[in-house]
Design a protein around this motif. Structure first.
Motif, PDB file in Angstrom:
ATOM      1  N   THR A 260       0.842  -1.198   0.000  1.00 28.82           N
ATOM      2  CA  THR A 260       0.000   0.000   0.000  1.00 28.82           C
ATOM      3  C   THR A 260       0.881   1.254   0.000  1.00 28.82           C
ATOM      4  O   THR A 260       0.615   2.223  -0.727  1.00 28.82           O
ATOM      5  CB  THR A 260      -0.929   0.007   1.233  1.00 28.82           C
ATOM      6  N   PHE A 261       1.943   1.205   0.780  1.00 31.72           N
ATOM      7  CA  PHE A 261       2.867   2.332   0.840  1.00 31.72           C
ATOM      8  C   PHE A 261       3.476   2.613  -0.540  1.00 31.72           C
ATOM      9  O   PHE A 261       3.428   3.745  -1.028  1.00 31.72           O
ATOM     10  CB  PHE A 261       3.959   2.030   1.877  1.00 31.72           C
ATOM     11  N   LEU A 262       4.014   1.570  -1.182  1.00 30.27           N
ATOM     12  CA  LEU A 262       4.610   1.786  -2.512  1.00 30.27           C
ATOM     13  C   LEU A 262       3.562   2.289  -3.496  1.00 30.27           C
ATOM     14  O   LEU A 262       3.833   3.162  -4.315  1.00 30.27           O
ATOM     15  CB  LEU A 262       5.230   0.492  -3.056  1.00 30.27           C
ATOM     16  N   ARG A 263       2.369   1.712  -3.420  1.00 29.49           N
ATOM     17  CA  ARG A 263       1.328   2.088  -4.383  1.00 29.49           C
ATOM     18  C   ARG A 263       0.847   3.518  -4.186  1.00 29.49           C
ATOM     19  O   ARG A 263       0.415   4.174  -5.141  1.00 29.49           O
ATOM     20  CB  ARG A 263       0.162   1.096  -4.307  1.00 29.49           C
ATOM     21  N   CYS A 264       0.933   4.012  -2.952  1.00 26.86           N
ATOM     22  CA  CYS A 264       0.577   5.418  -2.705  1.00 26.86           C
ATOM     23  C   CYS A 264       1.604   6.362  -3.331  1.00 26.86           C
ATOM     24  O   CYS A 264       1.275   7.478  -3.731  1.00 26.86           O
ATOM     25  CB  CYS A 264       0.503   5.704  -1.202  1.00 26.86           C
ATOM     26  N   ILE A 265       2.862   5.897  -3.429  1.00 28.65           N
ATOM     27  CA  ILE A 265       3.924   6.788  -3.919  1.00 28.65           C
ATOM     28  C   ILE A 265       3.674   7.196  -5.371  1.00 28.65           C
ATOM     29  O   ILE A 265       3.969   8.317  -5.762  1.00 28.65           O
ATOM     30  CB  ILE A 265       5.322   6.148  -3.740  1.00 28.65           C
ATOM     31  N   ASN A 266       3.113   6.297  -6.180  1.00 25.21           N
ATOM     32  CA  ASN A 266       2.777   6.751  -7.543  1.00 25.21           C
ATOM     33  C   ASN A 266       1.262   6.868  -7.752  1.00 25.21           C
ATOM     34  O   ASN A 266       0.790   6.930  -8.869  1.00 25.21           O
ATOM     35  CB  ASN A 266       3.425   5.872  -8.611  1.00 25.21           C
ATOM     36  N   ARG A 267       0.574   6.883  -6.641  1.00 22.31           N
ATOM     37  CA  ARG A 267      -0.882   7.098  -6.616  1.00 22.31           C
ATOM     38  C   ARG A 267      -1.671   6.039  -7.393  1.00 22.31           C
ATOM     39  O   ARG A 267      -2.721   6.331  -7.959  1.00 22.31           O
ATOM     40  CB  ARG A 267      -1.227   8.518  -7.052  1.00 22.31           C
ATOM     41  N   LEU A 268      -1.149   4.817  -7.386  1.00 21.27           N
ATOM     42  CA  LEU A 268      -1.998   3.694  -7.788  1.00 21.27           C
ATOM     43  C   LEU A 268      -3.051   3.522  -6.709  1.00 21.27           C
ATOM     44  O   LEU A 268      -4.120   2.976  -6.921  1.00 21.27           O
ATOM     45  CB  LEU A 268      -1.175   2.412  -7.921  1.00 21.27           C
ATOM     46  N   GLU A 269      -2.684   3.963  -5.505  1.00 23.97           N
ATOM     47  CA  GLU A 269      -3.597   4.003  -4.372  1.00 23.97           C
ATOM     48  C   GLU A 269      -3.655   5.466  -3.948  1.00 23.97           C
ATOM     49  O   GLU A 269      -2.627   6.132  -3.929  1.00 23.97           O
ATOM     50  CB  GLU A 269      -2.969   3.152  -3.256  1.00 23.97           C
ATOM     51  N   GLU A 270      -4.862   5.970  -3.669  1.00 22.63           N
ATOM     52  CA  GLU A 270      -4.986   7.370  -3.229  1.00 22.63           C
ATOM     53  C   GLU A 270      -4.722   7.463  -1.733  1.00 22.63           C
ATOM     54  O   GLU A 270      -5.455   6.856  -0.939  1.00 22.63           O
ATOM     55  CB  GLU A 270      -6.398   7.902  -3.510  1.00 22.63           C
ATOM     56  N   PRO A 271      -3.695   8.208  -1.331  1.00 21.16           N
ATOM     57  CA  PRO A 271      -3.480   8.395   0.108  1.00 21.16           C
ATOM     58  C   PRO A 271      -4.685   9.099   0.734  1.00 21.16           C
ATOM     59  O   PRO A 271      -5.345   9.907   0.074  1.00 21.16           O
ATOM     60  CB  PRO A 271      -2.259   9.306   0.178  1.00 21.16           C
ATOM     61  N   THR A 272      -4.981   8.765   1.970  1.00 20.28           N
ATOM     62  CA  THR A 272      -6.067   9.444   2.676  1.00 20.28           C
ATOM     63  C   THR A 272      -5.613  10.839   3.109  1.00 20.28           C
ATOM     64  O   THR A 272      -6.363  11.803   3.021  1.00 20.28           O
ATOM     65  CB  THR A 272      -6.505   8.602   3.906  1.00 20.28           C
ATOM     66  N   SER A 273      -4.362  10.940   3.562  1.00 19.19           N
ATOM     67  CA  SER A 273      -3.786  12.248   3.855  1.00 19.19           C
ATOM     68  C   SER A 273      -2.274  12.134   3.888  1.00 19.19           C
ATOM     69  O   SER A 273      -1.712  11.049   3.794  1.00 19.19           O
ATOM     70  CB  SER A 273      -4.312  12.795   5.183  1.00 19.19           C
ATOM     71  N   GLY A 274      -1.636  13.296   3.987  1.00 20.98           N
ATOM     72  CA  GLY A 274      -0.184  13.335   3.989  1.00 20.98           C
ATOM     73  C   GLY A 274       0.325  13.898   2.681  1.00 20.98           C
ATOM     74  O   GLY A 274      -0.462  14.183   1.777  1.00 20.98           O
ATOM     75  N   SER A 275       1.636  14.076   2.588  1.00 23.78           N
ATOM     76  CA  SER A 275       2.166  14.650   1.356  1.00 23.78           C
ATOM     77  C   SER A 275       3.370  13.870   0.856  1.00 23.78           C
ATOM     78  O   SER A 275       4.131  13.277   1.618  1.00 23.78           O
ATOM     79  CB  SER A 275       2.536  16.121   1.563  1.00 23.78           C
ATOM     80  N   ILE A 276       3.502  13.850  -0.462  1.00 26.06           N
ATOM     81  CA  ILE A 276       4.617  13.184  -1.131  1.00 26.06           C
ATOM     82  C   ILE A 276       5.150  14.155  -2.179  1.00 26.06           C
ATOM     83  O   ILE A 276       4.361  14.737  -2.935  1.00 26.06           O
ATOM     84  CB  ILE A 276       4.161  11.893  -1.850  1.00 26.06           C
ATOM     85  N   THR A 277       6.478  14.344  -2.186  1.00 26.72           N
ATOM     86  CA  THR A 277       7.058  15.109  -3.288  1.00 26.72           C
ATOM     87  C   THR A 277       8.117  14.273  -3.985  1.00 26.72           C
ATOM     88  O   THR A 277       8.796  13.454  -3.373  1.00 26.72           O
ATOM     89  CB  THR A 277       7.694  16.439  -2.832  1.00 26.72           C
ATOM     90  N   LEU A 278       8.212  14.493  -5.292  1.00 26.63           N
ATOM     91  CA  LEU A 278       9.238  13.850  -6.115  1.00 26.63           C
ATOM     92  C   LEU A 278      10.076  14.975  -6.702  1.00 26.63           C
ATOM     93  O   LEU A 278       9.557  15.816  -7.445  1.00 26.63           O
ATOM     94  CB  LEU A 278       8.580  13.036  -7.225  1.00 26.63           C
ATOM     95  N   ASN A 279      11.354  15.003  -6.344  1.00 30.74           N
ATOM     96  CA  ASN A 279      12.225  16.103  -6.767  1.00 30.74           C
ATOM     97  C   ASN A 279      11.578  17.461  -6.494  1.00 30.74           C
ATOM     98  O   ASN A 279      11.637  18.361  -7.323  1.00 30.74           O
ATOM     99  CB  ASN A 279      12.566  15.980  -8.252  1.00 30.74           C
ATOM    100  N   GLY A 280      10.935  17.558  -5.366  1.00 35.50           N
ATOM    101  CA  GLY A 280      10.341  18.822  -4.957  1.00 35.50           C
ATOM    102  C   GLY A 280       8.960  19.097  -5.520  1.00 35.50           C
ATOM    103  O   GLY A 280       8.286  20.033  -5.104  1.00 35.50           O
TER     104      GLY A 280
ATOM    105  N   SER B  43       5.011  18.216  -6.028  1.00 34.22           N
ATOM    106  CA  SER B  43       4.000  17.484  -5.276  1.00 34.22           C
ATOM    107  C   SER B  43       3.391  16.363  -6.103  1.00 34.22           C
ATOM    108  O   SER B  43       2.970  16.556  -7.241  1.00 34.22           O
ATOM    109  CB  SER B  43       2.888  18.421  -4.815  1.00 34.22           C
ATOM    110  N   VAL B  44       3.354  15.195  -5.485  1.00 34.60           N
ATOM    111  CA  VAL B  44       2.701  14.037  -6.085  1.00 34.60           C
ATOM    112  C   VAL B  44       1.246  13.990  -5.635  1.00 34.60           C
ATOM    113  O   VAL B  44       0.375  13.486  -6.332  1.00 34.60           O
ATOM    114  CB  VAL B  44       3.427  12.742  -5.617  1.00 34.60           C
ATOM    115  N   THR B  45       1.009  14.529  -4.448  1.00 42.29           N
ATOM    116  CA  THR B  45      -0.296  14.378  -3.817  1.00 42.29           C
ATOM    117  C   THR B  45      -1.234  15.554  -4.104  1.00 42.29           C
ATOM    118  O   THR B  45      -2.420  15.475  -3.792  1.00 42.29           O
ATOM    119  CB  THR B  45      -0.118  14.196  -2.297  1.00 42.29           C
ATOM    120  N   ALA B  46      -0.730  16.624  -4.700  1.00 40.12           N
ATOM    121  CA  ALA B  46      -1.609  17.746  -5.031  1.00 40.12           C
ATOM    122  C   ALA B  46      -2.703  17.263  -5.971  1.00 40.12           C
ATOM    123  O   ALA B  46      -2.473  16.371  -6.792  1.00 40.12           O
ATOM    124  CB  ALA B  46      -0.809  18.865  -5.694  1.00 40.12           C
ATOM    125  N   SER B  47      -3.888  17.866  -5.829  1.00 46.16           N
ATOM    126  CA  SER B  47      -5.014  17.385  -6.636  1.00 46.16           C
ATOM    127  C   SER B  47      -4.759  17.626  -8.127  1.00 46.16           C
ATOM    128  O   SER B  47      -5.306  16.919  -8.967  1.00 46.16           O
ATOM    129  CB  SER B  47      -6.297  18.078  -6.189  1.00 46.16           C
TER     130      SER B  47
END
Ligand code: ADP
Ligand code: MG
Length: 245
Positions: free
Chosen positions: A47-67, A69-73
């Protein structure tokens, strides 16, 4: 001094219904770093890995890739998934396409390459994983280890910023595990940034810069392999390692 992180994950939470399976995970991965994620079944690793590329939608929290945002809408998932390569336990190749076509399809769809450019690049990638002579084989004509190497070549062809591996050798017969681990070792030598879920503890100890121990949706311990394997601090880490010795 710290270099620029490739991945920065803060307070990542994920619930399925009323079950919270990620309970506020924090992880920073530096460029070129190899992080191995350990934990028993159901601890939330996939689930953790899948949240990193949003195969799974995180419920909350933030992820950035090279600065970025991955989690921005408004994050661009297409761009994102090119930059985050993912390899699953179950290869996930298209069965009706040859090894070469599995890779050229990704290059043409994701990068918009011409047929000729894609074929050239795909052949180069297959050679890198030792499968130049299998370009025209279908997945059913390849061993599990070879299929997994094609899957890795396909992900690498898109020149990702980071590679995520979810138990890449768990579905393989024992004699085929080595060939896949060899490819991951090669990537390490080339300083590919990687997050790897595996139960191959010998490999983890040798290849990881850092080991993360996950239990029930939380990171309970992390450290350099030598420390974690020889002097685990958390009872769950000790118990987990006991099963493998
Ligand atoms: P691991 O990879 O460490 O074995 P997972 O991330 O697959 O763990 O699963 C963590 C927990 O989340 C488990 O309890 C699992 O049943 C639950 N889970 C995973 N995916 C789903 C899903 N799509 N729907 C409901 N529950 C899920
Ligand atoms: Mg899993």
């Amino acid at each position: 001094m710290t270099s620029a992180p490739v991945l920065q994950i803060s307070d990542l939470r994920k619930s399925f219904g009323s079950e919270e399976v990620l309970k506020g995970v924090n992880l920073t991965v530096q460029r070129g770093e190899v992080v191995v994620l350990l934990g028993s079944s159901g601890s939330g690793k996939s689930t953790f890995l899948r949240c990193i590329n949003r195969l799974e939608e995180p419920t909350s929290g933030s992820i950035t890739l090279n600065g970025n945002s991955v989690t921005a809408s408004n994050a661009n998932l297409r761009t994102l998934r090119k930059q985050i390569g993912m390899v699953f336990q179950s290869f996930n190749l298209y069965p009706h396409l040859t090894a070469l076509k599995n890779i050229t399809l990704a290059l043409r769809l994701s990068l918009g390459q011409t047929r000729q450019a894609a074929e050239e690049q795909a052949k180069h990638m297959l050679a890198q994983v030792g499968l130049a002579e299998k370009a025209h084989a279908h997945p059913s004509e390849l061993s599990g280890g070879q299929q997994q190497r094609v899957a890795i070549a396909r992900a690498l062809a898109l020149e990702p910023q980071v590679m995520l591996f979810d138990e890449p050798t768990s579905a393989l017969d024992p004699e085929l595990v080595g060939s896949v681990l060899e490819v991951i070792r090669l990537l390490r030598q080339r300083h590919m940034t990687m997050v790897i879920v595996t139960h191959e503890l010998g490999f983890a100890r040798e290849a990881a810069d850092r080991i993360i121990m996950m239990d029930k949706g939380e990171i309970v311990e992390e450290g350099p392999p030598e420390q974690l394997f020889t002097a685990p601090k958390h009872p769950r880490t000790r118990e987990f390692l006991k099963h493998f010795t």
